[in-house]
Design a protein around this motif. Structure first.
Motif, PDB file in Angstrom:
ATOM      1  N   PHE A 117     122.107   0.033  24.107  1.00  0.00           N
ATOM      2  CA  PHE A 117     122.172  -0.928  23.019  1.00  0.00           C
ATOM      3  C   PHE A 117     120.742  -1.348  22.713  1.00  0.00           C
ATOM      4  O   PHE A 117     119.839  -1.239  23.557  1.00  0.00           O
ATOM      5  N   VAL A 118     120.524  -1.781  21.501  1.00  0.00           N
ATOM      6  CA  VAL A 118     119.224  -2.317  21.118  1.00  0.00           C
ATOM      7  C   VAL A 118     119.438  -3.455  20.122  1.00  0.00           C
ATOM      8  O   VAL A 118     120.377  -3.425  19.327  1.00  0.00           O
ATOM      9  N   VAL A 119     118.580  -4.463  20.216  1.00  0.00           N
ATOM     10  CA  VAL A 119     118.573  -5.550  19.246  1.00  0.00           C
ATOM     11  C   VAL A 119     117.183  -5.565  18.619  1.00  0.00           C
ATOM     12  O   VAL A 119     116.172  -5.672  19.321  1.00  0.00           O
ATOM     13  N   GLN A 120     117.140  -5.416  17.297  1.00  0.00           N
ATOM     14  CA  GLN A 120     115.867  -5.400  16.575  1.00  0.00           C
ATOM     15  C   GLN A 120     115.778  -6.617  15.666  1.00  0.00           C
ATOM     16  O   GLN A 120     116.672  -6.853  14.853  1.00  0.00           O
ATOM     17  N   ARG A 121     114.720  -7.383  15.853  1.00  0.00           N
ATOM     18  CA  ARG A 121     114.478  -8.538  14.977  1.00  0.00           C
ATOM     19  C   ARG A 121     113.878  -7.987  13.684  1.00  0.00           C
ATOM     20  O   ARG A 121     112.830  -7.364  13.688  1.00  0.00           O
ATOM     21  N   HIS A 122     114.557  -8.215  12.582  1.00  0.00           N
ATOM     22  CA  HIS A 122     114.189  -7.606  11.311  1.00  0.00           C
ATOM     23  C   HIS A 122     113.820  -8.715  10.321  1.00  0.00           C
ATOM     24  O   HIS A 122     114.686  -9.411   9.794  1.00  0.00           O
ATOM     25  N   HIS A 123     112.506  -8.876  10.110  1.00  0.00           N
ATOM     26  CA  HIS A 123     112.052  -9.896   9.173  1.00  0.00           C
ATOM     27  C   HIS A 123     111.909  -9.245   7.797  1.00  0.00           C
ATOM     28  O   HIS A 123     110.816  -8.876   7.373  1.00  0.00           O
ATOM     29  N   ALA A 124     113.024  -9.098   7.115  1.00  0.00           N
ATOM     30  CA  ALA A 124     113.062  -8.528   5.763  1.00  0.00           C
ATOM     31  C   ALA A 124     113.061  -9.696   4.776  1.00  0.00           C
ATOM     32  O   ALA A 124     112.491 -10.744   5.046  1.00  0.00           O
TER      33      ALA A 124
ATOM     34  N   ILE B 191     111.467  -4.681  18.399  1.00  0.00           N
ATOM     35  CA  ILE B 191     112.517  -4.475  19.409  1.00  0.00           C
ATOM     36  C   ILE B 191     112.582  -5.724  20.275  1.00  0.00           C
ATOM     37  O   ILE B 191     111.720  -5.966  21.123  1.00  0.00           O
ATOM     38  N   TRP B 192     113.615  -6.504  20.060  1.00  0.00           N
ATOM     39  CA  TRP B 192     113.775  -7.795  20.728  1.00  0.00           C
ATOM     40  C   TRP B 192     114.384  -7.638  22.113  1.00  0.00           C
ATOM     41  O   TRP B 192     114.041  -8.353  23.049  1.00  0.00           O
ATOM     42  N   ASP B 193     115.303  -6.685  22.237  1.00  0.00           N
ATOM     43  CA  ASP B 193     115.914  -6.411  23.545  1.00  0.00           C
ATOM     44  C   ASP B 193     116.549  -5.030  23.504  1.00  0.00           C
ATOM     45  O   ASP B 193     116.936  -4.536  22.438  1.00  0.00           O
ATOM     46  N   LYS B 194     116.644  -4.409  24.661  1.00  0.00           N
ATOM     47  CA  LYS B 194     117.344  -3.121  24.756  1.00  0.00           C
ATOM     48  C   LYS B 194     117.794  -2.911  26.190  1.00  0.00           C
ATOM     49  O   LYS B 194     117.284  -3.536  27.119  1.00  0.00           O
ATOM     50  N   GLY B 195     118.750  -2.032  26.343  1.00  0.00           N
ATOM     51  CA  GLY B 195     119.274  -1.740  27.674  1.00  0.00           C
ATOM     52  C   GLY B 195     120.474  -0.820  27.544  1.00  0.00           C
ATOM     53  O   GLY B 195     120.589  -0.051  26.588  1.00  0.00           O
TER      54      GLY B 195
END
Length: 198
Positions: free
Chosen positions: A30-37, A100-104
């Motif tokens: 899984f990955v969480v990406q902080r997306h400042h669009a 990439i805010w978190d992944k695992g």
């Protein structure tokens, strides 16, 4: 799973976003990406059946059992998107800064005898996917629950009350200041570029 919608929205001559990628056998990331669009949000992605099933979470994921975070399902993304970080150029879909805010890795909370992918897809189709996340920031049991009486792509991301859960949580508190500053700068550039085109 089709990546047609993903590819239709992107100009790969201008953006460095990946077009494809194959997962490693036996590992489900899984990955969480902080997306400042144009609007700040967090993209929550789970590798299922070879692609990244994806949801945009406006307020970011939470480790608080009291929060029910709105998660809007978006198009599937290619597996290699798990490593994407950087700036999507102004004028392109999703223009802005991706971090990439978190992944695992993750597991199903209640695995059945079926294959992982089949069971995960079955739970998604019923609108109730229960998982265990093993990340640096996000840990423990979560549920993705499809909302009734709302848009077809509206879900809730919910933290279960387990040993990792906390009372209050703000994902922005766990984002480096340099990333926040870069996002604001890129947003200002995109806004200025849009004005010049008018």
């Amino acid at each position: 799973m089709s990546l047609i919608k993903y590819k239709q929205k992107r100009n790969f001559e201008e953006t460095t976003e990946p077009a494809s990628g194959k997962p490693l056998a036996g590992k489900h990331i899984f990955v969480v990406q902080r997306h400042h669009a144009s609007r700040l949000h967090y993209d929550f992605r789970l590798e299922i059946n070879g692609v990244l099933k994806s949801w945009a979470v406006p307020k970011g994921p939470s480790m608080s059992y009291a929060d029910k975070r709105l998660a809007m399902e978006v198009e599937d993304h290619p597996y290699d998107y798990k490593d994407f970080e950087g700036t999507i150029p102004a004028g392109n879909y999703g223009a802005g800064t991706v971090y990439i805010w978190d992944k695992g890795t993750f597991e199903l909370l209640h695995p059945e005898g079926n294959s992982f992918d089949k069971e995960a897809l079955r739970e998604l189709n019923t609108g109730d996917l229960k998982i265990v996340l093993k990340g640096k920031k996000l840990k423990g049991e979560f549920a993705l629950v499809k909302m009734k009486g709302r848009e077809d792509n509206a879900w809730l991301l919910i933290k279960h009350k387990d040993k990792y859960a906390v009372g209050t949580y703000n994902s922005e508190d766990y984002t480096p200041d340099r990333v926040k500053a870069q996002g604001l700068t890129e947003k200002a550039i995109a806004k200025a570029t849009a004005k010049k085109k008018l």
